[in-house]
Structures are given as structure tokens and as C-alpha cells.
Design a protein around this motif. Structure first.
Motif, mmCIF file in Angstrom:
data_model
loop_
_atom_site.group_PDB
_atom_site.id
_atom_site.type_symbol
_atom_site.label_atom_id
_atom_site.label_comp_id
_atom_site.label_asym_id
_atom_site.label_seq_id
_atom_site.Cartn_x
_atom_site.Cartn_y
_atom_site.Cartn_z
ATOM 1 N N ASP A 1 0.833 -1.207 0.000
ATOM 2 C CA ASP A 1 0.000 0.000 0.000
ATOM 3 C C ASP A 1 0.867 1.258 0.000
ATOM 4 O O ASP A 1 0.553 2.248 -0.667
ATOM 5 N N ALA B 1 2.198 1.892 -3.427
ATOM 6 C CA ALA B 1 1.150 2.448 -4.296
ATOM 7 C C ALA B 1 0.937 3.930 -3.996
ATOM 8 O O ALA B 1 0.722 4.731 -4.920
ATOM 9 N N SER C 1 1.550 7.140 -6.577
ATOM 10 C CA SER C 1 0.523 8.134 -6.881
ATOM 11 C C SER C 1 0.964 9.553 -6.522
ATOM 12 O O SER C 1 0.478 10.519 -7.103
ATOM 13 N N GLU D 1 -5.879 -3.430 -6.002
ATOM 14 C CA GLU D 1 -5.356 -2.064 -6.116
ATOM 15 C C GLU D 1 -5.441 -1.536 -7.545
ATOM 16 O O GLU D 1 -5.797 -0.371 -7.764
ATOM 17 N N TYR D 2 -5.144 -2.384 -8.540
ATOM 18 C CA TYR D 2 -5.011 -1.901 -9.912
ATOM 19 C C TYR D 2 -5.913 -2.611 -10.919
ATOM 20 O O TYR D 2 -5.869 -2.288 -12.111
#
Length: 270
Positions: free
Chosen positions: A19, A22, A26, A82-83
Motif C-alpha cells: 500500500d 502504491a 501516486s 489495487e489496480y
């Protein structure tokens, strides 16, 4: 920054580190790739080079394989959540899984030095001796910024950043590495002392809340953690300070203390 390397260790902390990677992707402009490393330790690292049988070697290899496979299952589940499906990720983000059998020195030389940012869990008492060696090598040998994440961290990081300034090469490098994150933060505080005023060129264009350091020679690490807590920081930025071996044995180091006691992610660079 373009590439983030996540170094996994404990099974119950895998999603926390993924996390955080990620989030970094971003928040940091230009970051496009996450490599996830579950390094399987060679049996000779775990047992030494003498006094072990083929059966022991096979058992250790099987245990390490099972550990990596379990992490891979968690990684695949996280990646889909997540993606999305592979077709949804095409052209947007690159996430790679790596699980080689590899020595500590090769982790840093072969993977760490090619990354722009390393993401790791804070040192854990459950980690093997080699994983502790890998942690110190990531800090002091990779030449890259390392983001250490406390276990079970479950909220955003990088909105309120607290930075500890000391006029040293390692601290300058840490502040330079943090620029991409600082630019997207909502509030940035910095601890300064009269002996080390913050130079005007260190973070140009960033509004900083400067806080004087109340000197506490007994525990400088706790002083910084207390200041970060008062600022309600969700990330702490420090240089990777390393004392000589004798001094560290007697009183420890600021870096070691902070990593052992932090409640927020810590970005540091030596």
C-alpha cells in the motif's frame, strides 16, 4: 524518481508495504514502476558454510519457497484489488514480482542500487540475522532513500511531513530525496537548531513551519519523535546518521532509536 523497490519480510506486513508503494507511485511525479522483492535466503546464510546436511539444506530451501509462495499469493490478491485486471493496468503502471534466492550483498548491488526509492518494514525482532543485515545495508550501502513503514500502518502518509534538519551530507541527500513528496504535502514542519540553521536553498518554494529543537543530549531520537508527534506528522524525514562502532555499542544511534520506536513512516538517506 521512476522505480520503487519493495523489500518484503514478514507475511503480516506485506499489504502495508505494498500500500505504501502504491501511495508513493501516486504522489511522486514520474514514478511508473514498482518491483516487489521476496528474497529467499540461501541455506549457507542461515546455517553457515559448514556442519549442515543435504536434508537440512533441502528443508530450508523448501521453507523459503513456501514463504515466498505465500507472499506471492498475497501480492496477487493485492495487485488485483489495487489496480484491477492486467488489461486495466496496461500502459498505466508496471508492477513486477521477484523472488530469487539471493545473498544480502547481491540484494543491494543487484536491486537496491537500481531503484530510486526502497520501501521496507521497520526492523522487526522476528527478522532473521540476514534480514537485519539487509536493513543496514539498504541504509548505508545502497545510496538510495529508504522509506521504513511501521507494522499495521493503515492510513495515508505524506500529507503532514516533519523533517529533522542537520547540516550534514546525509541530511541534505534525505531532504533532496523528499522533494517530490514535500511538494504534494499539505503541511511541512522542520526541526532546526541554532547551530544548524536551515539554508534557504534546501527546499526552494516550499512553505515550512520551522520549530527550534530543544536540546536533549540524553535522547535526541526521542526528542525528534516527540516533535513529529506534536506536529501530527504522518511521515518523518531524517538523514541516516551512523556513529562509530564503540559509541553505538554504548548508547546506540539516533537512526537505530527512531526506527525502533517510530509510529509513523520514516524516510531516510545516508
Amino acid at each position: 524518481m521512476q522505480r520503487c523497490l519493495v523489500i518484503l519480510s514478514q507475511l503480516d506486513q506485506a499489504e502495508v508495504l505494498l500500500d505504501m508503494a502504491a501511495q508513493a507511485l501516486s504522489r511522486i511525479r514520474g514514478m511508473q514502476r514498482i518491483d516487489v522483492l521476496a528474497a529467499r535466503e540461501p541455506p549457507e546464510q542461515l546455517l553457515g558454510r559448514m556442519g549442515f546436511s543435504d536434508t537440512q539444506v533441502q528443508a530450508l530451501r523448501a521453507s523459503q519457497r513456501e514463504w515466498a509462495d505465500t507472499l506471492h499469493t498475497r501480492f496477487q490478491s493485492w495487485l488485483a484489488q489495487e489496480y484491477g485486471a492486467p488489461a486495466d493496468r496496461l500502459g498505466k503502471v508496471e508492477v513486477n514480482w521477484l523472488d530469487p534466492e539471493i545473498t544480502v550483498d547481491r540484494i543491494i548491488a543487484g536491486y537496491g542500487k537500481d531503484a530510486d526509492l526502497l520501501v521496507m518494514g521497520v526492523p522487526d525482532p522476528r527478522d532473521s540475522a540476514q534480514k537485519h543485515v539487509a536493513t543496514r545495508a539498504a541504509i548505508f550501502e545502497s545510496g538510495r532513500p529508504v522509506l521504513f513503514v511501521p507494522p499495521f500502518w493503515d492510513r495515508p502518509s505524506g500529507d503532514r511531513i516533519f523533517m529533522a534538519w542537520k547540516d550534514t551530507p546525509s541530511c541534505r541527500r534525505a531532504f533532496f530525496a523528499a522533494r517530490s513528496l514535500v511538494g504534494a504535502a499539505k503541511a511541512v514542519g522542520v526541526a532546526v537548531s541554532a547551530a544548524d540553521p536551515l539554508p534557504l536553498d534546501i527546499l526552494p518554494g516550499v512553505a515550512l513551519t520551522q520549530q527550534p529543537v530543544v536540546q536533549d543530549t540524553r535522547n535526541a531520537g526521542q526528542t525528534l519523535l516527540d516533535m513529529a508527534g506534536h506536529f501530527q506528522a504522518d511521515m518523518l524525514v531524517i538523514g541516516g546518521y551512523q556513529h562509530n562502532m564503540i559509541y553505538s555499542r554504548l548508547v546506540g544511534s539516533v537512526t537505530d532509536y527512531i526506527l525502533a520506536n517510530t509510529r509513523v513512516p520514516v524516510l531516510l538517506q545516508h
